[in-house]
Design a protein around this motif. Structure first.
Motif, PDB file in Angstrom:
ATOM      1  N   GLY A 171      27.825 -11.364   7.998  1.00 20.87           N
ATOM      2  CA  GLY A 171      26.609 -11.548   8.774  1.00 20.87           C
ATOM      3  C   GLY A 171      26.769 -12.620   9.835  1.00 20.87           C
ATOM      4  O   GLY A 171      26.295 -12.462  10.969  1.00 20.87           O
ATOM      5  N   CYS A 172      27.444 -13.699   9.480  1.00 26.04           N
ATOM      6  CA  CYS A 172      27.664 -14.787  10.440  1.00 26.04           C
ATOM      7  C   CYS A 172      28.535 -14.326  11.606  1.00 26.04           C
ATOM      8  O   CYS A 172      28.294 -14.695  12.761  1.00 26.04           O
ATOM      9  CB  CYS A 172      28.301 -15.984   9.744  1.00 26.04           C
ATOM     10  N   ILE A 173      29.554 -13.524  11.323  1.00 20.33           N
ATOM     11  CA  ILE A 173      30.427 -13.031  12.392  1.00 20.33           C
ATOM     12  C   ILE A 173      29.638 -12.197  13.385  1.00 20.33           C
ATOM     13  O   ILE A 173      29.758 -12.355  14.612  1.00 20.33           O
ATOM     14  CB  ILE A 173      31.589 -12.209  11.794  1.00 20.33           C
ATOM     15  N   VAL A 174      28.805 -11.287  12.872  1.00 22.61           N
ATOM     16  CA  VAL A 174      28.006 -10.429  13.756  1.00 22.61           C
ATOM     17  C   VAL A 174      27.055 -11.264  14.597  1.00 22.61           C
ATOM     18  O   VAL A 174      26.951 -11.074  15.831  1.00 22.61           O
ATOM     19  CB  VAL A 174      27.222  -9.391  12.925  1.00 22.61           C
ATOM     20  N   ILE A 175      26.357 -12.209  13.969  1.00 24.98           N
ATOM     21  CA  ILE A 175      25.372 -13.011  14.694  1.00 24.98           C
ATOM     22  C   ILE A 175      26.028 -13.923  15.720  1.00 24.98           C
ATOM     23  O   ILE A 175      25.501 -14.124  16.822  1.00 24.98           O
ATOM     24  CB  ILE A 175      24.514 -13.816  13.697  1.00 24.98           C
ATOM     25  N   ILE A 176      27.184 -14.495  15.385  1.00 24.87           N
ATOM     26  CA  ILE A 176      27.873 -15.388  16.328  1.00 24.87           C
ATOM     27  C   ILE A 176      28.138 -14.670  17.643  1.00 24.87           C
ATOM     28  O   ILE A 176      27.818 -15.172  18.731  1.00 24.87           O
ATOM     29  CB  ILE A 176      29.187 -15.918  15.722  1.00 24.87           C
ATOM     30  N   VAL A 177      28.723 -13.491  17.562  1.00 24.08           N
ATOM     31  CA  VAL A 177      29.072 -12.760  18.791  1.00 24.08           C
ATOM     32  C   VAL A 177      27.816 -12.263  19.502  1.00 24.08           C
ATOM     33  O   VAL A 177      27.689 -12.384  20.727  1.00 24.08           O
ATOM     34  CB  VAL A 177      30.013 -11.583  18.463  1.00 24.08           C
ATOM     35  N   SER A 178      26.876 -11.709  18.742  1.00 26.12           N
ATOM     36  CA  SER A 178      25.643 -11.203  19.339  1.00 26.12           C
ATOM     37  C   SER A 178      24.910 -12.292  20.102  1.00 26.12           C
ATOM     38  O   SER A 178      24.457 -12.085  21.237  1.00 26.12           O
ATOM     39  CB  SER A 178      24.739 -10.620  18.242  1.00 26.12           C
ATOM     40  N   PHE A 179      24.801 -13.476  19.494  1.00 24.16           N
ATOM     41  CA  PHE A 179      24.050 -14.556  20.127  1.00 24.16           C
ATOM     42  C   PHE A 179      24.840 -15.277  21.213  1.00 24.16           C
ATOM     43  O   PHE A 179      24.249 -15.848  22.129  1.00 24.16           O
ATOM     44  CB  PHE A 179      23.554 -15.542  19.070  1.00 24.16           C
TER      45      PHE A 179
ATOM     46  N   VAL B 217      25.808  -0.754  13.155  1.00 23.24           N
ATOM     47  CA  VAL B 217      26.661   0.081  14.010  1.00 23.24           C
ATOM     48  C   VAL B 217      25.855   0.630  15.183  1.00 23.24           C
ATOM     49  O   VAL B 217      26.284   0.570  16.344  1.00 23.24           O
ATOM     50  CB  VAL B 217      27.287   1.231  13.202  1.00 23.24           C
ATOM     51  N   ILE B 218      24.671   1.151  14.898  1.00 23.05           N
ATOM     52  CA  ILE B 218      23.815   1.675  15.966  1.00 23.05           C
ATOM     53  C   ILE B 218      23.465   0.569  16.962  1.00 23.05           C
ATOM     54  O   ILE B 218      23.521   0.759  18.185  1.00 23.05           O
ATOM     55  CB  ILE B 218      22.526   2.289  15.373  1.00 23.05           C
ATOM     56  N   GLY B 219      23.119  -0.606  16.441  1.00 22.66           N
ATOM     57  CA  GLY B 219      22.784  -1.727  17.313  1.00 22.66           C
ATOM     58  C   GLY B 219      23.946  -2.146  18.188  1.00 22.66           C
ATOM     59  O   GLY B 219      23.780  -2.412  19.395  1.00 22.66           O
ATOM     60  N   SER B 220      25.146  -2.215  17.621  1.00 27.54           N
ATOM     61  CA  SER B 220      26.330  -2.619  18.389  1.00 27.54           C
ATOM     62  C   SER B 220      26.625  -1.635  19.510  1.00 27.54           C
ATOM     63  O   SER B 220      26.958  -2.027  20.640  1.00 27.54           O
ATOM     64  CB  SER B 220      27.542  -2.727  17.463  1.00 27.54           C
TER      65      SER B 220
ATOM     66  N   THR C 183      21.720  -6.139  15.862  1.00 21.81           N
ATOM     67  CA  THR C 183      22.798  -7.059  15.476  1.00 21.81           C
ATOM     68  C   THR C 183      22.279  -8.487  15.287  1.00 21.81           C
ATOM     69  O   THR C 183      23.075  -9.425  15.207  1.00 21.81           O
ATOM     70  CB  THR C 183      23.903  -7.077  16.559  1.00 21.81           C
ATOM     71  N   GLY C 184      20.948  -8.637  15.233  1.00 17.62           N
ATOM     72  CA  GLY C 184      20.352  -9.968  15.202  1.00 17.62           C
ATOM     73  C   GLY C 184      19.738 -10.330  13.871  1.00 17.62           C
ATOM     74  O   GLY C 184      20.055  -9.769  12.820  1.00 17.62           O
ATOM     75  N   PHE C 185      18.799 -11.259  13.939  1.00 13.71           N
ATOM     76  CA  PHE C 185      18.262 -11.882  12.736  1.00 13.71           C
ATOM     77  C   PHE C 185      17.567 -10.903  11.788  1.00 13.71           C
ATOM     78  O   PHE C 185      17.702 -11.015  10.577  1.00 13.71           O
ATOM     79  CB  PHE C 185      17.279 -12.991  13.121  1.00 13.71           C
ATOM     80  N   GLY C 186      16.777  -9.966  12.336  1.00 18.22           N
ATOM     81  CA  GLY C 186      15.977  -9.117  11.466  1.00 18.22           C
ATOM     82  C   GLY C 186      16.801  -8.382  10.432  1.00 18.22           C
ATOM     83  O   GLY C 186      16.502  -8.408   9.231  1.00 18.22           O
TER      84      GLY C 186
ATOM     85  N   GLY D 234      24.057 -18.222  14.743  1.00 13.77           N
ATOM     86  CA  GLY D 234      23.555 -17.904  16.076  1.00 13.77           C
ATOM     87  C   GLY D 234      23.734 -19.073  17.024  1.00 13.77           C
ATOM     88  O   GLY D 234      24.088 -18.902  18.201  1.00 13.77           O
ATOM     89  N   SER D 235      23.514 -20.274  16.521  1.00 13.81           N
ATOM     90  CA  SER D 235      23.710 -21.471  17.335  1.00 13.81           C
ATOM     91  C   SER D 235      25.180 -21.683  17.656  1.00 13.81           C
ATOM     92  O   SER D 235      25.529 -22.138  18.745  1.00 13.81           O
ATOM     93  CB  SER D 235      23.166 -22.693  16.601  1.00 13.81           C
TER      94      SER D 235
END
Length: 415
Positions: A18-26, A82-85, A118-121, A147-148
């Protein structure tokens, strides 16, 4: 909840993924403010044109959040991501070929939905389900702090890449990066919730939340968070570039390579992200020990005071740095507390959908903050009026959290 889940460690594969996805997304999302001036200058647009595109992105993110929460709860978290990405990457790629304000604005709907997926929700819901009661508040804080971490390097990375490539090429690089995070998804396997929560339908839980005044107060209170954060993310680099006093060529900032106010604007966003890592983790730790509603009221009060003091003082490199650190320590500290409060009051089964609805209020504020910032800049030549609105809504949120009843409403299972 079973015994094994109750005894599990804080750091789990689900949390790491989850952290990996959020890091890149944010990292990508936080960089959009850096593109304000290059895109406006490239096409000769008014500041409000690209500001509206970012505002639409934030609104689409808010609309998409409960939708992706429901998708994750219906077909699975990983499929939703996957859909979000794919939507995120498609929006960025198509935006790199857009040449009119309308095209950028319409494509930001796709980008916004991609951020929602790919975010918080979605991520916080799966992290919450994979965490024990003891670790949940801290797990949500770590995922939020990720995210930060993305924000720390997102804006400076974009600024650096813009020094040797076009903004269109940067968008394409970011599109590739968001697709690459899908490699982390095999780690994202969360356990199911309790049998009692499984027996509740989504409609039952939603009705219970909508009838609860506390849910309404949480919804209203999150508006100012979105307004303040999105306005600063989208406009602070330009604000600093144009309104900050000159950087001393023999000073500390110049010695580390920050010689222009443009570079300082990007660094300010990075400093906000860095300070927020500590602030969010501290908020998660506090959330396990103290009332979440009072912590939220304190955070909004702190933001209100910091914003008011900053705009009343001369804008200097020093004041920009101090404000960035102070505001950063309060930046996303609201997220683990708000999401944790939703999970505490209404359970984990439909946390993604319920938090997504609350997050829609956040994104309504984001839309207004970003769009109004650009609009008022074009009309008045500065951001002062919009800044003071942020001070006012921050004070409103500090007050509106106080009446929340921090007691879980009873589970109602249909016969």
């Amino acid at each position: 909840m079973d015994t094994a889940r109750g005894q599990q460690s804080l750091i789990t594969p689900v949390l790491v993924a989850g952290c990996i996805v959020i890091i890149v997304s944010f990292a990508i999302r936080a960089s959009f403010g850096v593109f304000q001036i290059p895109i406006a200058e490239d096409f000769g647009w008014a500041r409000a044109d690209f500001s509206l595109a970012i505002a639409i992105q934030n609104l689409a993110w808010g609309i998409g959040q409960p939708i992706f929460g429901a998708i994750a709860e219906k077909i699975g978290d990983r499929k939703a991501i996957v859909i979000g990405s794919l939507m995120y990457a498609a929006g960025l790629l198509l935006s790199s070929f857009a040449t009119t304000p309308l095209a950028h604005q319409m494509l930001e709907f796709i980008v916004g939905f991609g951020i929602a997926g790919t975010g918080f929700g979605v991520i916080l819901a799966v992290v919450g389900r994979a965490s024990s009661d003891k670790n949940r508040s801290m797990s949500l804080a770590i995922a939020t702090a990720a995210g930060s971490a993305g924000q720390v390097f997102g804006a400076p990375l974009a600024e650096w890449m813009l020094s040797f490539m076009s903004w269109q090429s940067v968008f394409i690089v970011f599109a590739v990066a968001i697709i690459a995070v899908l490699a982390a998804l095999p780690m994202m396997r969360a356990p199911t919730v309790s049998r009692m929560e499984l027996e509740e339908s989504m409609g039952t839980v939603l009705k219970r939340a909508f009838r609860d005044p506390s849910y309404t107060l949480i919804f209203l209170g999150f508006f100012s968070c979105g307004y303040q954060l999105a306005f600063i993310t989208a406009h602070f680099p330009a604000f600093v570039t144009e309104m900050c006093g000159a950087i001393d060529p023999s000073g500390t900032l110049a010695s580390i390579g920050v010689s222009t106010t443009s570079a300082l604007g990007a660094v300010a966003i990075s400093l906000i992200g860095a300070a927020n890592i500590a602030g969010t983790l501290f908020a998660g730790w506090m959330g396990n020990r103290f009332s979440k509603k009072y912590l939220l009221a304190a955070i909004y009060t702190g933001r209100t005071i910091a914003a008011a003091v900053f705009i009343l003082m001369p804008i200097t490199p020093t004041s920009v740095i101090v404000f960035s650190i102070v505001m950063g320590s309060l930046w996303l500290a609201t997220v683990p507390l708000t999401s944790g409060l939703v999970a505490h009051l209404y359970g984990l089964r439909y946390m993604g959908t319920l938090y997504g609805i609350v997050f829609f209020s956040h994104q309504l504020g984001s839309f207004l903050g970003v769009w109004l910032g650009g609009r008022m800049y074009d009309l008045t030549g500065d951001y002062t009026f919009v800044w003071w609105i942020g001070v006012g809504v921050g004070a409103f949120s500090a007050i509106v959290h106080l009446p929340i009843r921090e007691r879980r409403s009873p589970v109602m299972v249909p016969a």
